[in-house]
Design an enzyme around this catalytic site. Structure first.
Site, PDB file in Angstrom:
ATOM      1  CG  ASP A 140      33.882  33.465  38.056  1.00 21.74           C
ATOM      2  OD1 ASP A 140      34.225  34.391  38.821  1.00 21.74           O
ATOM      3  OD2 ASP A 140      34.688  32.825  37.366  1.00 21.74           O
ATOM      4  CG  ASP A 141      33.789  37.788  38.288  1.00 32.22           C
ATOM      5  OD1 ASP A 141      34.300  37.249  39.294  1.00 32.22           O
ATOM      6  OD2 ASP A 141      34.458  38.129  37.291  1.00 32.22           O
ATOM      7  CB  CYS A 195      38.702  33.607  40.702  1.00 32.75           C
ATOM      8  SG  CYS A 195      37.505  34.377  39.629  1.00 32.75           S
ATOM      9  NE  ARG A 223      36.510  30.509  41.584  1.00 33.95           N
ATOM     10  CZ  ARG A 223      35.354  30.313  40.950  1.00 33.95           C
ATOM     11  NH1 ARG A 223      34.912  29.087  40.744  1.00 33.95           N
ATOM     12  NH2 ARG A 223      34.660  31.326  40.509  1.00 33.95           N
ATOM     13  CE  LYS A 279      37.296  30.767  37.777  1.00 35.31           C
ATOM     14  NZ  LYS A 279      37.100  32.208  37.491  1.00 35.31           N
ATOM     15  CG  HIS A 297      40.909  30.006  38.820  1.00 37.55           C
ATOM     16  ND1 HIS A 297      40.456  31.291  38.783  1.00 37.55           N
ATOM     17  CD2 HIS A 297      42.186  30.045  38.348  1.00 37.55           C
ATOM     18  CE1 HIS A 297      41.394  32.090  38.307  1.00 37.55           C
ATOM     19  NE2 HIS A 297      42.455  31.354  38.043  1.00 37.55           N
ATOM     20  CB  SER A 346      39.279  32.678  34.514  1.00 38.75           C
ATOM     21  OG  SER A 346      39.302  32.823  35.908  1.00 38.75           O
ATOM     22  CG  HIS A 394      35.085  35.481  34.891  1.00 42.44           C
ATOM     23  ND1 HIS A 394      35.815  35.778  33.766  1.00 42.44           N
ATOM     24  CD2 HIS A 394      35.923  35.636  35.944  1.00 42.44           C
ATOM     25  CE1 HIS A 394      37.054  36.101  34.135  1.00 42.44           C
ATOM     26  NE2 HIS A 394      37.140  36.027  35.445  1.00 42.44           N
ATOM     27  CG  ASP A 403      34.008  34.112  42.176  1.00 40.16           C
ATOM     28  OD1 ASP A 403      33.127  34.923  41.834  1.00 40.16           O
ATOM     29  OD2 ASP A 403      35.054  33.952  41.523  1.00 40.16           O
ATOM     30  CG  ASN A 404      35.013  37.611  42.709  1.00 37.03           C
ATOM     31  OD1 ASN A 404      35.764  36.683  42.435  1.00 37.03           O
ATOM     32  ND2 ASN A 404      34.387  38.292  41.764  1.00 37.03           N
ATOM     33  CE  LYS A 454      37.474  39.269  39.318  1.00 31.01           C
ATOM     34  NZ  LYS A 454      37.240  38.502  38.092  1.00 31.01           N
TER      35      LYS A 454
HETATM   36 MG    MG Z   1      35.319  35.549  40.223  1.00 35.06          MG
END
Ligand code: MG
Length: 459
Positions: free
Chosen positions: A34-35, A74, A78, A133, A135, A158, A232, A284-285, A305
């Site tokens: 994540d991130d 996010c 996903r 996660k 989301h 998150s 994240h 994811d980003n 992001k």
């Molecule tokens: Mg993310």
């Protein structure tokens, strides 16, 4: 061509069966951070973050230099990963003035009618697990257990949501985030097992859960979707990793994910599954640049992001399947949209009927080093196309910072960058290549005209 390729795959698979005694379709493990930014791994050039396990995974596998998440935030990212479709089709992105991701009080979620890769694989006999996660919605119909996963363990959204009343502004990006600052629940198969979740133990617990799933399912094909909550913000590492990295708390969390990945690959080897398991590691980003030193790095890519500059959506990606997948560096543009049809092809499962997929089967690229015919990749921000890439060229028709107040800037005819030559998107070439600009503008217009948006889910 496709037919030929399927024969090639069949050959690879039968060859695998004969030489390794494998008697079943391959397993799949998708590790989704994540991130995590493009520049945040040792193998991606980070000078102080140590990621020996991921570096080794890359040396043994295929590392993608031009891999994209299908959205810069996010929830839509996903949705796209699991469905192989631009999130606009499922309504899982910002539409008009809606929110850009799901929140704990959002009524929407991934529509039950969407076909996920987990559903496709489960239908074909795979055991399926979601760890980490989610989301993509907390209501019946949208939860992991409703979207193809036999078992699920992790956070519903998150780790910076469910902030406790009175939490200091900016606490999430603190180098010492308060352990009791977020009341986010940890769920197992829909039941809360801890609230607030002890975030220092998330990566450790996700890893243990993943290892247990792999060991329990070594006799049948399995699909593991391990979606880490880190890195994240707020960042938390377990005692073994906290304070150990030269890159501060951010580095601690990434180094813990690196160790986790090493444990998973080691378990696959120990169980004799490595040569029949495709493991994909990605993000994811891009990095959340407004989080100060708690945000990651996009390396030489521009922005992060939230934005459709390369740093927002081009992310690290490593694929690993020793023996089948030759060590390589792949610069073919590939995206998270391609994972659904690629796993289906490798497992020899027919694609679902009546579903408009946006991804393509890229197994020939991954397994045989083939190149794909040029195809457009669209950089959506919410429901709007901001940019389009075909081959080396990327045209921006709108730009906007990932976070921060500035409004979108509209570009007509557009900003044109030659990405291999100019990966940092600094030198606009639109004036020199009007024919490329016209072609890409045409592709954007055609995409806008042909995609039917789904009912908005992020109000
Ligand atoms: Mg993310």
């Amino acid at each position: 061509m496709k037919r030929l390729f399927l024969h090639g795959l069949l050959f690879v698979w039968i060859f695998g069966v004969c030489t390794h005694g494998v008697a079943r379709p391959p397993n799949f493990v998708v590790i989704f951070t994540d991130d995590l930014g493009y520049g945040d791994l040792g193998v991606q050039g980070h000078p102080s973050l140590r990621t020996p396990n991921l570096d080794r995974m890359a040396a043994e596998g295929a590392r993608f230099t031009d891999f994209y998440s299908a959205a810069p935030v996010c929830t839509p990212s996903r949705a796209a990963l699991l469905t192989g479709r631009y999130p606009l089709r499922s309504g899982m992105c910002q539409m008009g003035s809606s929110r850009s991701v799901l929140f704990p009080n959002s009524p929407g979620g991934l529509p039950p009618g969407e076909v996920t890769v987990a559903e496709l694989l489960r239908e074909a006999g795979y055991a399926t697990a979601h760890v980490g996660k989610w989301h993509l919605g907390i209501h019946p119909g949208s939860r992991p257990q409703d979207q193809g996963f036999d078992q699920t363990f992790g956070l519903p959204y998150s780790n910076d949501m469910d902030a406790v009343p009175g939490l200091t502004k900016g606490a999430a990006m603190s180098p010492q985030p308060p352990a009791d600052g977020w009341n986010v629940p940890l769920l197992r198969n829909g039941t809360v097992v801890e609230q607030p979740a002890d975030q220092t133990l998330l990566t450790r617990r996700y890893t243990d859960e993943s290892l247990a799933f792999i060991r329990a399912h070594k006799e049948r094909p399995f699909f593991l979707y391990l979606a880490h909550s880190m890195p994240h913000v707020p960042l938390f590492a377990s005692p073994r990793f906290k304070g150990r990295s030269a890159r501060g708390l951010y580095g601690d969390t990434v180094e813990e994910i690196d160790a986790s990945t090493g444990e998973i690959l080691a378990a696959l080897r120990a169980e004799g599954l490595a040569e029949n398991t495709l493991v994909i590691f990605t993000s994811d980003n891009g990095p959340w640049l407004t989080q100060g030193s708690q945000g990651g790095s996009a390396g030489l890519l521009r922005e992060g992001k939230g934005s459709t500059w390369e740093g927002g959506m081009r992310v690290p990606c490593i694929a690993w399947m020793p023996g089948t997948l030759q060590p390589s560096v792949i610069s073919e543009p590939v995206s998270a949209l391609d994972i659904f049809p690629t796993l289906a092809a490798i497992a020899e499962i027919a694609l679902p009927k009546g579903v408009e997929l946006d991804g393509r089967n890229v197994a020939p690229v991954v397994l045989e080093g083939a190149s794909m015919p040029d195809r457009p990749f669209f950089y959506y921000r919410g429901d709007e196309i901001y940019a389009c890439r075909v081959g080396p060229w990327k045209l921006h028709v709108r730009t906007r910072d990932g976070y921060g107040g500035s409004a979108a800037e509209v570009h007509n005819p557009g900003l044109l960058y030659h990405l291999p030559n100019d990966p940092s998107e600094r030198h606009d070439r639109a004036a020199n290549h009007p024919e490329v600009v016209a072609r890409l503008r045409g592709l954007i217009a055609a995409q806008q005209a042909s995609v039917r948006p789904g009912p908005p889910q992020l109000q």
